[in-house]
Design a protein around this motif. Structure first.
Motif, PDB file in Angstrom:
ATOM      1  N   ALA A   1       0.810  -1.216   0.000  1.00  0.00           N
ATOM      2  CA  ALA A   1       0.000   0.000   0.000  1.00  0.00           C
ATOM      3  C   ALA A   1       0.843   1.266   0.000  1.00  0.00           C
ATOM      4  O   ALA A   1       0.309   2.365   0.096  1.00  0.00           O
ATOM      5  CB  ALA A   1      -0.932   0.011   1.212  1.00  0.00           C
ATOM      6  N   ARG A   2       2.155   1.106  -0.119  1.00  0.00           N
ATOM      7  CA  ARG A   2       3.030   2.269  -0.209  1.00  0.00           C
ATOM      8  C   ARG A   2       3.176   2.673  -1.675  1.00  0.00           C
ATOM      9  O   ARG A   2       3.347   1.821  -2.541  1.00  0.00           O
ATOM     10  CB  ARG A   2       4.399   1.967   0.391  1.00  0.00           C
ATOM     11  CG  ARG A   2       4.344   1.575   1.855  1.00  0.00           C
ATOM     12  CD  ARG A   2       5.709   1.241   2.407  1.00  0.00           C
ATOM     13  NE  ARG A   2       5.613   0.738   3.769  1.00  0.00           N
ATOM     14  CZ  ARG A   2       5.557   1.514   4.849  1.00  0.00           C
ATOM     15  NH1 ARG A   2       5.616   2.828   4.706  1.00  0.00           N
ATOM     16  NH2 ARG A   2       5.445   0.989   6.051  1.00  0.00           N
ATOM     17  N   PRO A   3       3.098   3.963  -1.986  1.00  0.00           N
ATOM     18  CA  PRO A   3       3.208   4.391  -3.382  1.00  0.00           C
ATOM     19  C   PRO A   3       4.652   4.337  -3.882  1.00  0.00           C
ATOM     20  O   PRO A   3       5.560   4.877  -3.251  1.00  0.00           O
ATOM     21  CB  PRO A   3       2.692   5.833  -3.334  1.00  0.00           C
ATOM     22  CG  PRO A   3       2.930   6.285  -1.927  1.00  0.00           C
ATOM     23  CD  PRO A   3       2.810   5.074  -1.064  1.00  0.00           C
TER      24      PRO A   3
ATOM     25  N   LEU B   1      -4.313   2.196  -8.739  1.00  0.00           N
ATOM     26  CA  LEU B   1      -3.363   3.280  -8.980  1.00  0.00           C
ATOM     27  C   LEU B   1      -3.400   4.333  -7.876  1.00  0.00           C
ATOM     28  O   LEU B   1      -2.350   4.803  -7.423  1.00  0.00           O
ATOM     29  CB  LEU B   1      -3.664   3.937 -10.328  1.00  0.00           C
ATOM     30  CG  LEU B   1      -2.735   5.086 -10.766  1.00  0.00           C
ATOM     31  CD1 LEU B   1      -1.304   4.584 -10.916  1.00  0.00           C
ATOM     32  CD2 LEU B   1      -3.226   5.702 -12.069  1.00  0.00           C
ATOM     33  N   GLY B   2      -4.598   4.709  -7.433  1.00  0.00           N
ATOM     34  CA  GLY B   2      -4.713   5.832  -6.511  1.00  0.00           C
ATOM     35  C   GLY B   2      -4.705   5.494  -5.042  1.00  0.00           C
ATOM     36  O   GLY B   2      -4.307   6.324  -4.211  1.00  0.00           O
ATOM     37  N   ALA B   3      -5.148   4.281  -4.682  1.00  0.00           N
ATOM     38  CA  ALA B   3      -5.297   3.948  -3.264  1.00  0.00           C
ATOM     39  C   ALA B   3      -3.990   4.074  -2.471  1.00  0.00           C
ATOM     40  O   ALA B   3      -4.015   4.536  -1.321  1.00  0.00           O
ATOM     41  CB  ALA B   3      -5.886   2.551  -3.118  1.00  0.00           C
ATOM     42  N   PRO B   4      -2.824   3.657  -2.998  1.00  0.00           N
ATOM     43  CA  PRO B   4      -1.592   3.838  -2.207  1.00  0.00           C
ATOM     44  C   PRO B   4      -1.337   5.293  -1.823  1.00  0.00           C
ATOM     45  O   PRO B   4      -0.875   5.573  -0.699  1.00  0.00           O
ATOM     46  CB  PRO B   4      -0.498   3.304  -3.147  1.00  0.00           C
ATOM     47  CG  PRO B   4      -1.191   2.325  -4.027  1.00  0.00           C
ATOM     48  CD  PRO B   4      -2.553   2.930  -4.250  1.00  0.00           C
ATOM     49  N   TYR B   5      -1.635   6.214  -2.717  1.00  0.00           N
ATOM     50  CA  TYR B   5      -1.426   7.630  -2.409  1.00  0.00           C
ATOM     51  C   TYR B   5      -2.463   8.129  -1.407  1.00  0.00           C
ATOM     52  O   TYR B   5      -2.176   9.013  -0.585  1.00  0.00           O
ATOM     53  CB  TYR B   5      -1.483   8.450  -3.700  1.00  0.00           C
ATOM     54  CG  TYR B   5      -0.379   8.080  -4.670  1.00  0.00           C
ATOM     55  CD1 TYR B   5       0.878   8.666  -4.586  1.00  0.00           C
ATOM     56  CD2 TYR B   5      -0.587   7.113  -5.653  1.00  0.00           C
ATOM     57  CE1 TYR B   5       1.898   8.312  -5.466  1.00  0.00           C
ATOM     58  CE2 TYR B   5       0.418   6.744  -6.540  1.00  0.00           C
ATOM     59  CZ  TYR B   5       1.664   7.352  -6.433  1.00  0.00           C
ATOM     60  OH  TYR B   5       2.676   6.990  -7.293  1.00  0.00           O
TER      61      TYR B   5
END
Length: 466
Positions: A224-226, A360-364
Motif C-alpha cells: 500500500a506504499r506508493p 493506482l490511486g489507493a496507495p497515495y
C-alpha cells in the motif's frame, strides 16, 4: 500478529498475510457481501460496514471511512470501489480483483437475464404493467435516498447551501456535473485550509478506535506504499485492458457503429461521472434518452427498476442500456446476440476503470489518512451529490407521473417542464402510495417494489391501464 501457514494437499505451505485471513476465507466473505448487495449504495456500504468492521473486524472504522470518502470522490459506483479497496488492502491485487469482481457478478447475470426477458416480452401487456408498477417504487426509492444521504451529509447551513446550489446548477442551468464536483471540492478544500468547522464533521480520518483493534491494524502494508515504478506498471496494464477494446472497435467498425458508440460513450462516463450511482444515472439517462435515442424515458426507469431489485451496484443498469442499444441496431448479428455483446461491452468499459482508480490511486490515498483539507473537500463533494440526487429524483418523477414534457430555454435556464394536462393518474397514485409506504410506514424497499409491481399487474388485468 505472527504469520501462520496453511497446506493444501501436496502443495507447499503458503504463508498467510500478517492479518491471518486466508484468500479462501476472504472469498467466502466477499461472496456473502455480494449476495447481500441489495438496496443501492447506501445499503451495500452498510452491509460491508457491518460485516467487515463490526463482525469480522478486518478494518478500523476510521480506515473504512477514509476509503469510502476516496471512493465517493471517484467516478463510478462507490460501493464496488470500496469493496475493491478493502480487498486490495487485505490481499493485494488478487484480493481487489476478487472483491470487486464478485461484487458485480450477481448483477451482471441478473440484469442480462432480465434484459433478455424485457427485449422479448417487454411490450407484452402484463410485463409492461409489471414495470409500470416498478417505476412508482423506484421514484420513492430515489426520494428516500435524497433524504437518507441528506440527513447524513447536510449538517449545517453551509453544506445545505452547497447542495442547493448544486441542484440549481444541474437542474435549471444544465451545468456539467464534473464542474459542480470540482467547484464543491475546491470550496471544501479551501474551507479545510481555513480550518472552518462547517467542513469538519467528524469521523473523516479521525481515530475512532483503539490502535490495533482490527486485523489489518493501522500500519501501512508494503503493497500500500506508493512507488513510481509500480504505479506506471499499473497504469499501463489497466489502461490497455480498458481502452484496447475501444480502439479495436473504432478501427474495425468505425465511429458510427453502435458498438463503437457504446464503447466511447460509457468510457466517457467512466471518466466524467462522479458522485456514485444516482449521480451517474442522472447524466446517463439524459444522454441515452435525449442524445442517442437508445431508450425512451420510461425504459430507463424500467432498467433502474431491474437494478433496484437485483444484487450489485445500481450502475448495472448501464448493462441494460448497452443491451437495448445494440439489440435495436444489431446489423448482421442476431438481435439477442448483439444485445448481449452490447451489454457486456458497456459493463466492461464501465468497471475496468474502477479497478484502475483503486489500484493506482489507493496507495497515495493511504498515506493521506488524517489530512484535514482532503477530508473537507470530500465533505463538500458529498453535500453537492445530495443536490444532484435530488435532480435525478425530480427528473424521474416528471417522466413517471406525466406523459409529456416540454423543454424550457430562457436565457441561462434550460430544463424540462411537465405538461400538467398529461398527468397519469394511476402513476401518481402508485407513486404516492410507495412514498407513504417507505416514508411513513417504513416498509422496506423489496416489499414496496413487490407491492407496486403487483398493483401494476392488477391494474392491467382490470383494464385500467393499457
Amino acid at each position: 500478529m505472527s504469520e501462520t501457514v496453511q497446506t493444501t494437499g501436496r502443495s507447499s505451505p503458503q504463508p498467510l498475510p500478517s492479518h491471518g485471513v486466508s484468500l479462501g476465507e476472504a472469498l467466502r466473505v466477499w461472496l456473502r457481501v455480494a449476495a447481500l448487495s441489495f438496496g443501492g449504495p447506501a445499503g451495500q456500504i452498510a452491509v460491508m460496514h457491518r460485516i467487515l468492521v463490526e463482525e469480522k473486524r478486518w478494518i478500523s472504522e476510521s480506515r473504512f471511512l477514509h476509503a469510502l470518502n476516496y471512493c465517493m470522490l471517484l467516478p463510478g459506483p462507490e460501493a464496488q470501489q470500496l469493496a475493491t479497496y478493502v480487498g486490495w488492502l487485505m490481499h493485494r491485487t488478487r484480493g481487489g480483483l476478487m472483491a470487486g469482481g464478485l461484487f458485480i457478478l450477481p448483477g451482471i447475470i441478473a440484469i442480462m437475464t432480465l434484459s433478455w426477458i424485457y427485449a422479448l416480452y417487454g411490450k407484452v401487456g402484463f410485463v409492461a404493467a409489471l414495470f409500470f408498477g416498478l417505476k412508482a417504487a423506484v421514484l420513492a426509492i430515489v426520494l428516500e435516498a435524497v433524504v437518507r444521504i441528506g440527513k447524513r451529509a447536510l449538517k449545517n447551513r453551509v453544506l445545505i447551501g452547497i447542495a442547493a446550489a448544486a441542484f440549481v446548477a444541474i437542474f435549471f442551468l444544465d451545468a456539467p456535473f464534473p464542474l459542480i464536483i470540482l467547484a464543491a471540492g475546491l470550496i471544501g478544500f479551501l474551507g479545510g485550509r481555513a480550518n472552518r468547522a462547517e467542513f469538519q464533521l467528524g469521523g473523516h480520518g479521525s481515530q475512532s478506535e483503539a490502535e490495533g483493534d482490527n486485523l489489518l491494524g493501522e500500519n501501512l502494508p508494503d503493497h500500500a506504499r506508493p512507488y513510481t515504478g509500480r504505479s506506471l506498471r499499473i497504469a499501463a496494464v489497466w489502461l490497455t485492458l480498458w481502452l484496447m477494446p475501444v480502439a479495436t472497435l473504432l478501427l474495425l467498425l468505425g465511429g458510427t457503429d453502435v458498438f463503437s458508440q457504446i464503447a466511447i460513450f460509457f468510457s466517457k462516463m467512466a471518466m466524467v461521472t462522479f458522485g456514485g450511482a444516482y449521480a451517474v444515472l442522472a447524466y446517463v439517462a439524459q444522454q441515452a434518452v435525449e442524445t442517442y435515442g437508445w431508450l425512451q424515458p420510461g425504459e430507463m426507469l424500467d432498467g433502474l427498476g431491474m437494478a433496484e431489485t437485483t444484487p450489485g451496484p445500481l450502475i448495472m443498469v448501464l448493462q441494460f442500456v448497452g443491451f437495448m442499444a445494440a439489440f435495436r441496431d444489431a446489423g448482421a448479428l442476431h438481435p439477442l446476440l448483439a444485445g448481449t455483446l452490447g451489454g457486456l461491452l458497456a459493463t466492461w468499459v464501465t468497471f475496468a476503470p474502477c479497478f484502475l482508480w483503486i489500484f493506482l490511486g489507493a496507495p497515495y490515498i493511504e498515506v493521506l489518512r488524517g489530512n484535514r483539507s482532503l477530508s473537507s473537500a470530500l465533505t463538500a463533494i458529498t453535500a453537492a451529490v445530495v443536490g444532484v440526487i435530488l435532480n435525478l429524483a425530480i427528473w424521474f418523477g416528471i417522466h413517471t407521473i406525466f406523459r409529456d414534457v416540454r423543454p424550457i430555454e430562457w436565457g441561462i435556464l434550460n430544463f424540462d417542464a411537465p405538461v400538467w394536462g398529461s398527468v397519469n393518474l394511476w402513476a401518481l397514485l402508485l407513486s404516492a402510495a410507495a412514498i407513504v409506504a417507505m416514508f411513513r410506514l417504513h416498509v422496506g424497499m423489496l416489499p414496496t417494489l413487490a407491492a407496486t409491481s403487483a398493483a401494476g399487474i392488477a391494474l392491467y388485468a382490470a383494464g385500467a391501464i393499457a
